[in-house]
Design an enzyme around this catalytic site. Structure first.
Site, PDB file in Angstrom:
ATOM      1  N   HIS A 261     -44.571  38.205 -78.384  1.00 46.32           N
ATOM      2  CA  HIS A 261     -44.580  37.091 -77.434  1.00 46.32           C
ATOM      3  C   HIS A 261     -44.763  35.808 -78.206  1.00 46.32           C
ATOM      4  O   HIS A 261     -45.498  35.777 -79.202  1.00 46.32           O
ATOM      5  CB  HIS A 261     -45.728  37.262 -76.424  1.00 46.32           C
ATOM      6  CG  HIS A 261     -45.539  36.439 -75.196  1.00 46.32           C
ATOM      7  ND1 HIS A 261     -45.893  35.113 -75.128  1.00 46.32           N
ATOM      8  CD2 HIS A 261     -45.003  36.756 -73.995  1.00 46.32           C
ATOM      9  CE1 HIS A 261     -45.585  34.653 -73.923  1.00 46.32           C
ATOM     10  NE2 HIS A 261     -45.045  35.624 -73.218  1.00 46.32           N
ATOM     11  N   ASP A 315     -43.356  42.977 -70.014  1.00 48.44           N
ATOM     12  CA  ASP A 315     -42.204  43.839 -69.716  1.00 48.44           C
ATOM     13  C   ASP A 315     -42.386  45.279 -70.201  1.00 48.44           C
ATOM     14  O   ASP A 315     -41.539  46.123 -69.916  1.00 48.44           O
ATOM     15  CB  ASP A 315     -40.935  43.254 -70.364  1.00 48.44           C
ATOM     16  CG  ASP A 315     -40.454  41.999 -69.643  1.00 48.44           C
ATOM     17  OD1 ASP A 315     -40.639  41.931 -68.417  1.00 48.44           O
ATOM     18  OD2 ASP A 315     -39.915  41.095 -70.301  1.00 48.44           O
TER      19      ASP A 315
END
Ligand code: SDX
Length: 378
Positions: A261, A315
């Site tokens: 991320h 996700d």
């Protein structure tokens, strides 16, 4: 004006000032309007959270009742939107269908009054109400079925699962889906929200704003990663194959889907909650055969890439939750879009409050004053 250095992907460059959400990527903290995500996941529901994000404060009982009532009564689609959807190829990706449908709303509600609070509210209601209906309708239509009409007696999350699966969900799946919607609703200036803000800054209509954001969310580096995670777990196939598979991916410098991320350097707090939700569902409805593969992969990636701050993002576990809820793999990203519409609209509204068109600069790397060579001499 201070001249800043160029940073690929605008890493670390503030693009706006916002009071909507906050992420501390080192400590794994996410807050919506100052409220930790864990508290909202435990105590709120999606529409209350959407209200909080968009209007900046938790609603009173009266305000929430009215908001829920208005959304419930705007869920149906115009028959011409449904007719338009019938012409979509069933092999097309549902994110493309959703993007087209969101943009098409602008055709029906073309009067634009961005300085009128009633217009803003009507657009918010319409988009939050109709996007789930669009996603469910496309799913049924591509199977050759008629779309199921929304049910006014069901809440936001339960109604979506009802429209999708053509049967009323049990309370547990409905509750878990509701929490998942809360978790995905907003996340500072991620790529799709940035896209929404750039589009909003031109003072176009909110349907174009959401349509541009849907297009951005679809990519595999963003919301599209959730379906890629399932394909990846299927490809790995077994717990024993996790480490050899990972070695091979790293040798080819491939990205591991659902990991990493730009902001979080620890496990995404939403992934922690989604993993717990998946476990709750497995307890009642049976374990997903890929869950053990996922847990082993998380461990193996931490060993290999933890030093780079690469851990599961939102996700990674969402797909395992959605599978258990009966949501087809290529609807994972549209389901993300249903929820993120709240965040996009919050940023749309915030952008309008203090708008200036986005128009960054570039560092030109091309030539100057070149000769024009006639085509016959090239
Ligand atoms: C979402 O921004 C948001 O907030 C997004 C989101 C939201 O709620 O809106 O949180 C939702 O989009 C989640 C992210 C979903 N995407 C994926 O899971 C795809 C896989 N992950 C990535 O490709 C990547 O981590 C990104 C796109 C999420 C972030 O990209 P960055 O910040 O540009 O990082 P990078 O690609 O430049 O990588 C930095 C380093 C590199 O190593 P070095 O070259 O420096 O040695 O980390 C490595 C990368 O190779 N790396 C990974 C990796 N992610 C980063 N290595 C292996 N697998 C990965 N997934």
């Amino acid at each position: 004006m201070t001249v800043c250095e160029y940073r690929a992907g605008l890493e670390g460059i503030p693009a706006t000032q916002s009071s909507i959400s906050y992420v501390d990527g080192q400590r794994g903290i996410l807050e919506y309007r100052g409220i930790p995500i864990e508290k909202l996941a435990e105590q709120s529901n999606f529409l209350e959270t959407a209200y909080l994000l968009i209007w900046g404060e938790l609603p009173t009982q009266e305000e929430l009742k009215l908001f829920e009532h208005e959304i419930t009564h705007h869920r149906r689609l115009k028959y011409r939107i449904r007719d338009m959807m019938k012409c979509f190829p069933e092999s097309g990706h549902p994110m493309d269908a959703l993007q087209a449908c969101a943009a098409a709303l602008g055709l029906f509600y073309s009067k634009r009054a961005l300085d009128d609070p009633a217009y803003i509210r009507a657009a918010v209601i319409r988009l939050l109400a109709k996007i789930p209906t669009m996603v469910a309708a496309f799913q049924l239509m591509r199977k050759g079925n008629d779309p199921v009409q929304p049910r006014d007696d069901l809440g936001y999350a339960a109604n979506f699962l009802y429209m999708l699966n053509e049967q009323e969900p049990d309370p547990l799946p409905a509750k878990i889906f509701e929490v998942s919607l809360i978790l995905h609703a907003e996340h500072t200036i991620n790529a799709s929200t940035f896209s929404a803000m750039v589009t909003a800054s031109t003072l176009t209509d909110p349907y174009a704003v959401v349509a541009s954001a849907v297009g951005t969310l679809a990519g595999p580096l963003h919301g599209g990663a959730s379906e890629e995670v399932i394909f990846m777990l299927e490809e790995i196939g077994s717990v024993e194959n996790v480490r050899p598979w990972l070695e091979e991916q790293l040798a080819h410098k491939s990205k591991i889907m659902g990991f990493g991320h730009r902001v979080y350097k620890v496990k995404d707090p939403r992934a922690t909650i989604l993993q717990q939700l998946a476990e709750k569902l497995f307890e009642k409805y049976g374990r997903d055969k890929y869950y053990d593969v996922a847990v082993e992969l998380e461990q193996a990636v931490a060993e290999k890439l933890g030093h780079k701050g690469i851990y599961p993002n939102v996700d990674f576990y969402s797909g395992l939750v959605y599978r258990k809820l009966g949501i087809p793999t290529d609807l994972f990203t549209p389901v993300f879009a249903i929820s993120r519409t709240a965040g996009w609209l919050a940023h749309w509204k915030e952008q309008l409050n203090e708008n200036r068109i986005f128009r960054p600069t570039q560092i030109y790397t091309g030539l100057h004053d070149e000769p024009y060579v006639p085509i016959s001499e090239r």
